[in-house]
Design a protein around this motif. Structure first.
Motif: not given
Length: 784
Positions: A239-244
């Motif tokens: 899984t990634f944060n919104s900014e990847e």
């Protein structure tokens, strides 16, 4: 619990948490239990296969052992092994033998019912579910188990005509699982050969680019995602944060066991890393709640980066693998929080995914479904409790294992994993696209003064009470079959509501474009000039909300929302519509007490005042009210969940009565306990009596039956008399504090309704006996 199987919890290839040492100990204990010198080597090998998830290898060995010796626990292992493989008919045959064994437990009746349900004999399944519920009358799944036939029928047609499912061509004859969005494509887990030449394959992260042309999705050849994340064992489920720029993924954790029988124990851990500007990932480190003593896996990060959901078999859970939540505060991840018994069961809940809209999706083999692992969703209620999960039904779920679902930012399409028939390999990743009915609506949430988009603003939809979250450009999409109120909410902005009208219809309808302009609402900012009202005109304050059924999670029609204030005129009573929605105009400068009432529901008094002041001139909330009897206007499945009597109180347990033919009122259990042979309650139970007193005071029209129950110690006649005295003691307590005698009925049931297996002669602990020494109440009717 389903041990070590990739299609349900991904623990088979990551974890050998039950080592050879423990398998050997289990075999010794099994032989001691059986009291005979059975074939120890063959039994040990069968148990080893079973614990490693190699059920097809374990089954013939177990059958060979039973051909020579009758060992009861081997029969149970065969029932479980066939259940884990999806051989429901064979499993049912073995469970039919297990439930007749002397040491059989109520849970075996539950699984027998589940196997009968999967083989099509739902009426027999319901009978065994009722038998199981005599021992577990407060199981949150109760209403669905009692109506299993109708419930399964609804699941088979629930998404009919509303979703298209396809099989992408990047799937192979092996296993692909655990998709996640990244860049212009998808990250997923697949197998690679061990570079050191071993025959064992390991999971790794792969990336596939996705392009859509003329409505046709095209997938590139999958490539290894990142060599900097590789180890010699398994990596996957990312899984990634919104900014990847940050990744969280599951990895094998090697732990030295210091044992000559097994040199190494493998757990699972969640690892985070940061993306380098030049590419690749660095600063790999496990999260603080990773442990050598248990596994944590399957991370899913919320869009704001502040909540991480994951699955774990850490101690203190509900049974197998549970869903947990951790918050990111003060620069670090806090301690894990179990989502509780409404979500987690004694079996496995795995592969969580938190969507942008706030819905939590996960897979479970403990909730009632179509077979194997099914995909469910839940959401956090107004009182902070997670509501009873909803099964997505077909075609998402099948008799096989279905898990690992993800949605795009608009909740219109996504991917999931399944080992259903018709695929390319063992586990395959499927693509789906929702076919929404109604008018397509595109909402752009913008700043009223500048016209700039407001990233990640929330839009509350009165039709169903859903909360949608806009993307980084302030845009979101939805479908409206009718007129609904859309309310935009964002930090440092004043909420604003508009009415948007769609109409029922299929795809192809013209898109409705809406600009939802929010005015800056910081401290000292005057109200904007809207719809001909000048900034100097007193603003009109509103209270809007949605009232939902705590039992089913569905909107409540015809609930009354009443506001009272000192020194201000009370506004008219509002009634909820069929979406459970209401709105009330407030007088500026006034604070109100809110009361929500409805026939066949307990009254809810909100503790927090509603004040028409400050910059927030429109307030929105959704609240849950608790039914105390069947609601004839409800079309829900009626899944019971543990609930509280108000927004901050969750100590009463909720469920139907224990026996067939009882009153229509639902039974509520109080945590009131007694000492042996005493009719007076223990001191720590006084708080429960005060909550019951408050309930009676807030609902002055209801008549309650106070029922008391004993354990099985002593004669049944004595226990009947003792339970009657205990019920009468509660009634006297309430009467002494002002409750009318005519509203109370004392009823003792003795030992006739035990909640566990502790009947006469059964070996039980004092704690288990105390569970039976309890008090319940139900609503019998209303005062005429």
């Amino acid at each position: 619990m389903r041990p070590c199987n990739i299609t349900t919890n991904w623990f088979k290839y990551f974890s050998l948490a039950i080592t050879n040492k423990y398998i050997w100990l289990f075999s010794v204990l099994l032989l001691m239990w059986s009291g005979i010198d059975a074939q120890p080597a063959k039994l040990a090998k069968a148990n080893e296969y079973f614990e490693e998830g190699e059920y097809r290898l374990a089954i013939p060995l177990y059958e060979e052992i039973l051909g020579r010796e009758d060992i009861p626990e081997v029969k149970l292992r065969l029932a479980e092994a066939h259940r884990y493989l999806g051989n429901y008919k064979a499993s049912a045959q073995w469970y039919a033998l297990v439930i007749g064994l002397p040491n059989s437990r109520p849970e075996h009746k539950f699984y027998y019912g589940m196997m009968l349900l999967q083989t099509g004999d739902c009426e027999a399944a319901e009978r065994w579910f009722r038998d199981y519920l005599k021992y577990h009358p407060y199981d949150p799944r109760k209403q669905r188990l009692l109506n299993a036939c109708g419930y399964i029928g609804e699941l088979n047609k629930s998404q009919s005509g509303r979703v298209d499912v396809s099989l992408p061509d990047f799937n192979t004859a092996q296993s692909e699982l655990g998709p996640a969005y990244y860049g212009d494509g998808v990250i997923f887990s697949a197998f690679r050969k061990n570079p050191e030449g071993s025959s064992q394959a390991f999971l790794d992260l792969f990336q596939v680019a996705v392009e859509e042309q003329s409505g046709i999705r095209q997938y590139a050849v999958p490539q290894l995602f990142s060599g900097s994340l590789q180890s010699k064992f398994h990596e996957g489920i990312a899984t990634f944060n919104s900014e990847e720029t940050e990744i969280y993924f599951t990895r094998t954790r090697g732990v030295s066991s210091h044992s000559p029988l097994d040199p190494e124990v493998h757990r699972l851990e969640i690892v985070t890393a940061r993306r380098l500007p030049q590419g690749g990932w660095s600063n790999l480190k496990p999260l603080p709640f990773s442990s050598n003593d248990y596994s944590v896996a399957h991370p899913s990060l919320s869009s704001d980066g502040k909540r991480l959901f994951f699955s774990s078999d850490m101690p203190g859970g509900q049974g197998g693998k549970d869903i947990y939540l951790a918050f990111f505060e003060n620069g670090q991840w806090g301690p894990p929080i179990n989502l509780g018994p409404a979500v987690n069961t004694p079996d496995d809940e795995v592969f969580p995914f938190i969507s942008n809209s706030g819905k939590l999706y996960f897979s479970s083999n403990g909730h009632l479904g179509l077979g194997g692992q099914d995909i469910f969703w839940t959401e956090e209620g107004y009182d902070g409790l997670w509501v009873l999960p909803y099964n997505l039904g077909a075609p998402f779920n099948t008799p096989a294992d279905d898990f690992g679902i993800i949605f795009n930012a608009e909740d219109t399409e996504g991917y999931f994993t399944s080992n259903r028939s018709g695929g390319r390999g063992k586990d395959d990743i499927y693509f789906f696209r929702m076919i929404s009915k109604g008018t397509p609506v595109q909402v752009d949430v913008v700043d009223l003064s500048t016209g700039d988009p407001i990233p990640f603003a929330r839009v509350l939809n009165s039709c169903g009470g859903d909360t949608l979250i806009a993307g980084p450009t302030g845009r979101l999409s939805l479908h409206l079959p009718e007129c609904c109120i859309l309310t935009g909410v964002a930090k440092r902005y004043q909420p604003r509501s508009i009415e948007a009208c769609g109409k029922t219809g299929g795809p192809g309808a013209d898109t409705l474009f809406i600009a939802l302009a929010l005015a800056p609402g910081g401290a000292g900012t005057p109200a904007p000039d809207e719809e001909g009202i000048s900034a100097d005109t007193p603003r009109q304050f509103w209270l809007e909300g949605t009232i939902l059924n705590q039992e089913t999670g569905k909107p409540v029609v015809g609930a009354e929302v009443q506001l009272k204030a000192q020194g201000c005129l009370a506004p008219p009573v509002a009634m909820t519509n069929r979406q459970g929605y209401f709105s009330i105009v407030l007088e500026e400068g006034c604070c109100y007490k809110a009361k929500i009432s409805r026939d066949k529901f307990f009254t809810l008094n909100l503790e927090k005042d509603v004040c028409a002041s400050g910059e927030e001139y429109k307030q929105y909330f959704h609240a849950y009210i608790t039914p105390y009897a069947a609601d004839p206007t409800s079309d829900g499945d009626g899944g019971a969940v543990p609930v509280g009597m108000d927004a901050g109180d969750s100590n009463f347990e909720f469920g139907r009565g224990n026996e067939e033919g009882e009153e229509d009122g639902f039974a509520f259990r109080m945590n009131v306990y007694y000492d042996v042979d005493r009719s007076s309650v223990q001191e720590e139970s006084v708080s429960e009596l005060l909550r019951l007193l408050k309930l009676m005071q807030e609902n002055p029209e209801i008549i309650l039956e106070i029922s008391s129950h004993t354990d099985s110690n002593g004669s049944s006649e004595y226990n009947q008399r003792l339970s009657q005295k205990r019920a009468e003691a509660i009634v006297r307590y309430l009467i002494a504090r002002g409750i009318e005698k005519e509203r109370l009925v004392a009823k003792g049931y003795g030992e006739s309704r035990l909640v566990n297996q502790c009947s006469d002669g059964a070996p039980c602990s004092e704690e288990e006996h105390q569970q039976n020494r309890r008090t319940e109440f139900r609503v019998l009717g209303k005062v005429q």
